[in-house]
Design an enzyme around this catalytic site. Structure first.
Site, short mmCIF file in Angstrom:
data_model
loop_
_atom_site.label_atom_id
_atom_site.label_comp_id
_atom_site.label_asym_id
_atom_site.label_seq_id
_atom_site.Cartn_x
_atom_site.Cartn_y
_atom_site.Cartn_z
N LYS A 53 10.89 20.53 -17.44
CA LYS A 53 11.34 22.00 -17.89
C LYS A 53 11.96 22.02 -19.40
O LYS A 53 12.37 20.76 -19.83
CB LYS A 53 12.40 22.74 -16.89
CG LYS A 53 11.72 23.19 -15.82
CD LYS A 53 12.53 23.72 -14.60
CE LYS A 53 11.68 24.51 -13.30
NZ LYS A 53 12.41 25.01 -12.27
N ARG A 81 11.84 18.42 -6.53
CA ARG A 81 10.65 18.99 -6.84
C ARG A 81 10.21 18.75 -8.14
O ARG A 81 10.68 18.91 -9.21
CB ARG A 81 10.86 20.52 -6.70
CG ARG A 81 9.38 21.19 -7.03
CD ARG A 81 9.51 22.76 -7.03
NE ARG A 81 8.27 23.48 -7.02
CZ ARG A 81 7.80 23.80 -8.21
NH1 ARG A 81 8.09 23.40 -9.24
NH2 ARG A 81 6.61 24.42 -8.22
N1 LIG Z 1 12.69 25.95 -5.39
C1 LIG Z 1 12.04 26.09 -6.68
N2 LIG Z 1 10.90 26.52 -7.21
C2 LIG Z 1 10.43 26.27 -8.08
N3 LIG Z 1 9.12 26.69 -8.70
C3 LIG Z 1 9.31 26.62 -9.89
S1 LIG Z 1 7.82 26.87 -10.97
C4 LIG Z 1 8.44 26.75 -12.47
C5 LIG Z 1 8.61 27.59 -13.53
C6 LIG Z 1 9.08 27.45 -14.75
C7 LIG Z 1 8.69 26.51 -15.71
C8 LIG Z 1 9.21 26.30 -16.93
C9 LIG Z 1 10.52 26.80 -17.12
S2 LIG Z 1 11.25 26.33 -18.55
N4 LIG Z 1 11.34 27.38 -19.48
O1 LIG Z 1 12.75 26.06 -18.13
O2 LIG Z 1 10.72 25.07 -19.12
C10 LIG Z 1 11.17 27.41 -16.22
C11 LIG Z 1 10.68 27.72 -14.85
N5 LIG Z 1 10.55 25.98 -10.37
C12 LIG Z 1 11.21 26.13 -9.07
C13 LIG Z 1 12.37 25.34 -9.03
O3 LIG Z 1 13.16 24.90 -9.57
N6 LIG Z 1 12.96 25.53 -7.62
#
Ligand SMILES: Nc1nc2[nH]c(SCCc3ccc(S(N)(=O)=O)cc3)nc2c(=O)[nH]1
Length: 278
Positions: free
Chosen positions: A223, A257
């Site tokens: 991330k 995860r």
């Molecule tokens: N329980 C749980 N499920 C999840 N599913 C996802 S998908 C990721 C979506 C995303 C990508 C990139 C950034 S960023 N801008 O911070 O790089 C944010 C969110 N994540 C999680 C998480 O953490 N927990």
């Protein structure tokens, strides 16, 4: 928190930090440059993750990265349900479904999913009832706003307190719907409506959220908070992701995860070995 999680027909021991592998079945998933995980690719990816030793495979059909547009229910169903079913039929692993939609929860549970992973903490219409009816454990995650706008201006009085309050509120709602504490996991939602500072602050106080005595699921793999700290772009964030996996495990995370399952499995084996010797 309880030592075991009942995930459909399988139990997951929570005595050591467990590994959840990310299986994106969305065309624009954030971390693999939009390489479309068709059905066959998804299955071979799942096999590789199981060979690496993952405890759970997380199947998501909606991209929830910042700026992501909503996906139609039919699209999500078509992407997720066949993959959940195929993994369940062919592999001996717990399948979690990463969805906020009631119908996807219901269909995925019927197809053999063992865990519901909802980034919107069962707030969507019908989601609470669908989760309760499935009898499956649920991960409740905090998100401020919605993916399409959540990173525009995230703001908190006290990020740790507000995330904790939100999660406890969702726990109370679950109890009212008949979902017991033994079926709940909490997740602060890194990158979901938070600045890098918010994310790092939240990560430094994980023990406070863990102190709520629910198992914690942590997702920071690749991330932007890693990018901000290391200056690396998304393909170069393995080391940063491994460092956060270690820090999460040391702070008592129940599940991490990740995308890089081989490397993270080794890291968790080392951390768990030392923790077990204590
Ligand atoms: N329980 C749980 N499920 C999840 N599913 C996802 S998908 C990721 C979506 C995303 C990508 C990139 C950034 S960023 N801008 O911070 O790089 C944010 C969110 N994540 C999680 C998480 O953490 N927990």
């Amino acid at each position: 928190c309880g030592e075991e999680l009942l995930c459909g027909d399988k139990t997951l021991s929570l005595t050591a930090t467990r590994l959840m592998g990310v299986l994106n079945v969305t065309p624009d998933s954030f971390s693999d440059g939009g390489r479309n995980h068709g059905f066959d690719q998804a299955l071979s990816c799942a096999e590789a993750m199981l060979a690496a030793g993952v405890d759970i495979i997380d199947v998501g059909g909606e991209s929830t990265r910042p700026g992501a547009e909503a996906v139609s229910l039919d699209q999500e169903l078509d992407r997720v349900v066949p993959v959940v079913e195929a993994i369940k039929q062919r592999l001996d692993v717990i399948v979690s479904v990463d969805t906020s939609s009631a119908a996807v929860m219901t269909e995925a549970a019927a197809a053999g999913a063992g865990l519901i992973n909802d980034v919107r903490a069962l707030q969507r219409e019908g989601a609470m009832a669908a989760a309760a009816a499935s009898g499956l454990p649920v991960c409740l995650m905090h998100m401020q706003g919605q993916p399409v706008t959540m990173q525009q201006a995230p703001s908190y009085r006290d990020v740790q307190q507000e995330v904790e309050e939100f999660l406890l509120q969702r726990v109370a709602e679950c109890h009212r719907a008949g979902i017991g504490s033994d079926k709940l996991l909490l997740d602060p939602g890194f990158g979901f409506g938070k600045t890098v500072e918010h994310n790092i602050k939240l990560f430094s106080q994980l023990d406070k959220i863990g102190g709520l005595s629910y198992p914690l699921l942590i997702g920071v793999s690749r991330k932007s908070m890693i990018g901000a700290v290391t200056g690396k772009d998304v393909e170069q964030r393995l080391s940063g992701s491994l460092a956060f996996a270690v820090l999460a495990a040391l702070q008592g995370a129940a599940i991490v995860r990740v995308h890089d399952v081989d490397e993270t499995m080794d890291v968790l084996k080392v951390v768990n070995a030392v923790a077990a010797a204590r």
